[in-house]
Enzyme design. Structure first.
Site, PDB file in Angstrom:
ATOM      1  N   VAL A  76     -10.488   4.564  -4.773  1.00 22.52           N
ATOM      2  CA  VAL A  76      -9.959   4.830  -3.431  1.00 22.52           C
ATOM      3  C   VAL A  76      -8.819   5.854  -3.455  1.00 22.52           C
ATOM      4  O   VAL A  76      -8.228   6.161  -2.422  1.00 22.52           O
ATOM      5  CB  VAL A  76      -9.439   3.525  -2.761  1.00 22.52           C
ATOM      6  CG1 VAL A  76     -10.553   2.514  -2.610  1.00 22.52           C
ATOM      7  CG2 VAL A  76      -8.269   2.919  -3.534  1.00 22.52           C
ATOM      8  N   GLY A 127     -17.290   4.886 -16.251  1.00 29.32           N
ATOM      9  CA  GLY A 127     -16.050   4.109 -16.134  1.00 29.32           C
ATOM     10  C   GLY A 127     -16.180   2.879 -15.261  1.00 29.32           C
ATOM     11  O   GLY A 127     -15.222   2.450 -14.630  1.00 29.32           O
ATOM     12  N   GLN A 165     -16.266   4.316  -6.554  1.00 25.93           N
ATOM     13  CA  GLN A 165     -15.689   3.041  -6.125  1.00 25.93           C
ATOM     14  C   GLN A 165     -14.172   3.154  -6.051  1.00 25.93           C
ATOM     15  O   GLN A 165     -13.496   2.204  -5.695  1.00 25.93           O
ATOM     16  CB  GLN A 165     -16.071   1.945  -7.131  1.00 25.93           C
ATOM     17  CG  GLN A 165     -17.558   1.642  -7.167  1.00 25.93           C
ATOM     18  CD  GLN A 165     -17.921   0.838  -8.405  1.00 25.93           C
ATOM     19  OE1 GLN A 165     -18.133   1.362  -9.492  1.00 25.93           O
ATOM     20  NE2 GLN A 165     -17.983  -0.458  -8.240  1.00 25.93           N
ATOM     21  N   HIS A 200     -15.628   2.265  -1.429  1.00 28.99           N
ATOM     22  CA  HIS A 200     -14.537   1.330  -1.141  1.00 28.99           C
ATOM     23  C   HIS A 200     -13.460   1.938  -0.246  1.00 28.99           C
ATOM     24  O   HIS A 200     -12.352   1.430  -0.187  1.00 28.99           O
ATOM     25  CB  HIS A 200     -13.913   0.815  -2.448  1.00 28.99           C
ATOM     26  CG  HIS A 200     -14.826  -0.090  -3.214  1.00 28.99           C
ATOM     27  ND1 HIS A 200     -14.686  -0.343  -4.555  1.00 28.99           N
ATOM     28  CD2 HIS A 200     -15.917  -0.794  -2.820  1.00 28.99           C
ATOM     29  CE1 HIS A 200     -15.649  -1.176  -4.945  1.00 28.99           C
ATOM     30  NE2 HIS A 200     -16.406  -1.460  -3.905  1.00 28.99           N
ATOM     31  N   SER A 216     -18.595  -0.979 -15.010  1.00 30.82           N
ATOM     32  CA  SER A 216     -19.596  -1.822 -15.648  1.00 30.82           C
ATOM     33  C   SER A 216     -20.912  -1.749 -14.875  1.00 30.82           C
ATOM     34  O   SER A 216     -20.923  -1.871 -13.658  1.00 30.82           O
ATOM     35  CB  SER A 216     -19.106  -3.264 -15.672  1.00 30.82           C
ATOM     36  OG  SER A 216     -20.196  -4.128 -15.853  1.00 30.82           O
ATOM     37  N   TYR A 227       0.832  -1.218   0.000  1.00 29.95           N
ATOM     38  CA  TYR A 227       0.000   0.000   0.000  1.00 29.95           C
ATOM     39  C   TYR A 227       0.861   1.261   0.000  1.00 29.95           C
ATOM     40  O   TYR A 227       0.522   2.243  -0.642  1.00 29.95           O
ATOM     41  CB  TYR A 227      -0.990  -0.012   1.173  1.00 29.95           C
ATOM     42  CG  TYR A 227      -2.224  -0.806   0.816  1.00 29.95           C
ATOM     43  CD1 TYR A 227      -3.232  -0.216   0.046  1.00 29.95           C
ATOM     44  CD2 TYR A 227      -2.358  -2.138   1.167  1.00 29.95           C
ATOM     45  CE1 TYR A 227      -4.338  -0.952  -0.342  1.00 29.95           C
ATOM     46  CE2 TYR A 227      -3.453  -2.870   0.788  1.00 29.95           C
ATOM     47  CZ  TYR A 227      -4.449  -2.278   0.035  1.00 29.95           C
ATOM     48  OH  TYR A 227      -5.537  -3.004  -0.364  1.00 29.95           O
TER      49      TYR A 227
END
Ligand SMILES: [Zn+2]
Length: 244
Positions: free
Chosen positions: A108, A192, A106, A124, A194, A71
């Site tokens: 991060v 961007g 979604q 998220h 689905s 990370y």
């Protein structure tokens, strides 16, 4: 790029707009998507590791320092990424006096905030934040350059990045806010990402069930019965054309 006048009118005249963004928007700023990860990180020492494993509680329990360092590496990679035209246009749109625009993401990476968005519902989590695995307290200390897992000052537990890992539940408050924004909008814009896959599919379906129009912006449109219109193209280009 041409956008059908009918679709343009729907976008310009909607009173309450809910936008859901996904990996495609970040990818246009050069952020590696999980799907393309292997290829894009070939040069790095991390290419041998499965990102799905790194982004999981099992991976963390097995080797906390390795996951933490992954990370830290990703944060470093993100430091030189800039918000693109889509991030900026959405931020500007949120300031509209005539339209109420809610943003759900979604992603991060914090690029929406860097692009000027203030209120962002993060489904998220956010890679720049950290919290304790054990007592869940936020950890606000500086972690720049720290290469081993930090101990929680409250309970001695392990500090982890505040992102939702594979198989973890979405943050409750964010999910409730996302549901309520989807429930009450008259235009749902999926950008961007689905429209077939959870959680995007669920939110789009919820919006549609309440009579909203669902529009997808995607270079590779997904076949979905929920989507009313699809604007085929990169988010940055589409938003430039929309000129909202
Ligand atoms: Zn703790």
């Amino acid at each position: 790029m041409d956008i059908e006048p009918e679709v343009l009118a729907l976008i310009q005249h909607a009173k309450r707009v809910t936008i859901l963004t996904g990996a495609g928007v970040s990818a246009e700023s050069g952020v590696a998507t999980f799907r393309a990860y292997k290829e894009e990180t070939q040069e790095s020492l991390w290419s041998q590791y499965d990102p799905q494993k790194m982004a999981s509680i099992d991976g963390f329990r097995e080797n906390p320092n390795r996951v933490w360092q992954w990370y830290q590496w990703r944060r470093n990679e993100l430091k030189n990424k800039e918000p693109n035209d889509a991030h900026k246009a959405i931020a500007k749109w949120q300031q509209s006096k005539t339209q109420n625009v809610t943003l759900i993401t979604q992603n991060v990476d914090g690029l929406h905030q860097a692009g000027g968005s203030k209120d962002v519902i993060e489904l998220h989590g956010n890679i720049w934040r950290n919290h304790c695995l054990q007592c869940l307290a936020d950890y606000n200390g500086d972690v720049d350059g720290v290469e081993t897992v930090i101990e929680c000052p409250e309970c001695g537990g392990q500090i982890r990045p505040s992102v939702v890992w594979f198989s973890e539940a979405l943050p409750e408050q964010a999910w409730r806010d996302a549901e309520s924004a989807s429930y009450s909008c008259d235009l749902f814009l999926s950008v961007g990402t689905s429209s077939q896959v959870y959680p995007a599919a669920g939110l789009a379906a919820l919006a549609k069930s309440q009579g909203a129009t669902v529009i997808e912006v995607n270079p590779e449109p997904t076949e979905s019965s929920v989507v009313d219109y699809c604007i085929e193209g990169k988010a940055g280009e589409v938003f430039k054309t929309l000129n909202i």
